[in-house]
Each structure stands twice: as structure tokens, then as C-alpha cells.
Design an enzyme around this catalytic site. Structure first.
Site: not given
Length: 202
Positions: A81, A179, A181
């Protein structure tokens, strides 16, 4: 064989999430805020967050030039991002005077998918993985164009943004608009860990 240490740029954004995922893969994961911490890692994750805030803080911590030097020297880096924006050579819709670290021969469009309320999730296919990944887009950029040496790893597959480029790789540099994560799973991070290992052993 022990894995080489990987840093996470720890100025702002999803730092803990990346550190947790790297640690779950058996990687020595290091928060990087100072040049000496950058010197100690074999690869670096640039997390999601706010790209203009991150570059401003990097200036305050005297990290901009060390980061640019390590990237130019071939250090593997993975931007997610805002991290994708930091790695891009060119930015559209940035603020006046917006800086990047560069390295990726791409043009990104900042906040391309809209505001926070326009955030969305989608299953996408990413080159190098057998099954789709759950991608979470939050005020995300997309890649407007890529240079000749850049491989497109994934595009949006449905909706009005279908076909937009959201994951790329150029040599030791990777970036995603979304994202990973927070999307669940560690397969994309594992790709980066393998990339760092290959680069370290080369």
C-alpha cells in the site's frame, strides 16, 4: 540454515503485523528506525500507512538517503500500500513536492480506489501462488503503468476496477496495493522471505 534478518520500516503504519508474520515464518524480524538498524538487515518491508507521513519521518530520522542507497545497491524490499508508493519512481495525485525512495520502474496513482469508505476486499490470483489470496484494499493505490523490466503479479479481477495492476515485482523489489499483513495467511510474505534468501545466497 538460519534465515537472514528482515527489517520492517517502523516509522508509521502496520509495523507490528508485518513483524508478527515474519516471525511466524521463522525469520529474525527487526524494527528499523535508524540507519544502523537498516545496515543490519538483508531485506526490508515498507508497510502500509500514510506515504507522505512516512517519508517526512524518514527525513527526520536521517533514513531517506540510506534507504535510497540500499535499494539502489540491490537490497530486497517489499512495499505494501503506502510502501508501494514509497518504492515507485513516479506518483500521480500526490501532494505537492511528494518524495519517494524509488527503485521500482512504475507509476502509481495515490488513493486510486477512493477514500476509506471505498475500501474493499477481494480474492485475487497472484503469480507464484497456487491458490487465490484474500486482498484487503484500504485507501489503496494502483499501478498506472510499468516499465519494461517490471513483472505484473496480480490485477483486480472484478468490478469497475477490473484489470487494474495491484502487485508487481522488479528484480529484488516487490510491491502490492493491498495489505497482505491483514488479509490472513503468510504466503506473500513467504515469497519475499524466499526472495531475500535467494539474494543473500547469490
Amino acid at each position: 540454515m538460519s534465515k537472514p534478518p528482515i527489517g520492517v520500516l517502523a516509522l508509521q503504519g502496520d509495523v507490528r503485523e508485518h513483524l508478527r508474520l515474519l516471525t511466524s515464518l521463522g525469520v529474525p524480524a527487526v524494527a528499523v528506525r535508524r540507519p544502523d538498524e537498516l545496515d543490519a538487515v538483508a531485506g526490508l518491508v515498507l508497510p502500509g500507512g500514510e506515504s507522505t507521513t512516512m517519508i517526512r519521518l524518514a527525513r527526520i530520522f536521517d533514513l531517506v538517503e540510506p534507504l535510497r542507497s540500499r535499494i539502489a545497491e540491490g537490497m530486497p524490499a517489499f512495499g505494501t500500500c503506502a510502501g508501494m508508493i514509497l518504492l515507485a519512481d513516479r506518483v500521480l495525485d500526490g501532494i505537492e513536492g511528494q518524495e519517494t525512495l524509488g527503485g521500482l520502474d512504475i507509476t502509481v496513482r495515490r488513493n486510486a480506489f477512493g477514500r476509506q469508505v471505498d475500501s474493499f476486499e477481494e480474492e485475487i490470483h497472484l503469480t507464484g501462488l497456487d491458490a487465490p489470496v484474500h486482498a484487503v484494499f484500504i485507501r489503496a493505490p494502483w499501478v498506472e503503468s510499468v516499465g519494461d523490466g517490471v513483472a505484473v503479479l496480480a490485477t483486480v479481477e472484478a468490478g469497475p476496477s477490473a484489470g487494474r495492476i495491484v502487485a508487481v515485482r522488479q528484480g529484488p523489489l516487490m510491491a502490492t496495493s493491498f495489505h497482505p499483513e491483514v488479509g490472513g495467511g503468510s504466503r506473500i510474505h513467504r515469497l519475499f522471505v524466499d526472495l531475500v534468501a535467494q539474494h543473500t545466497s547469490a
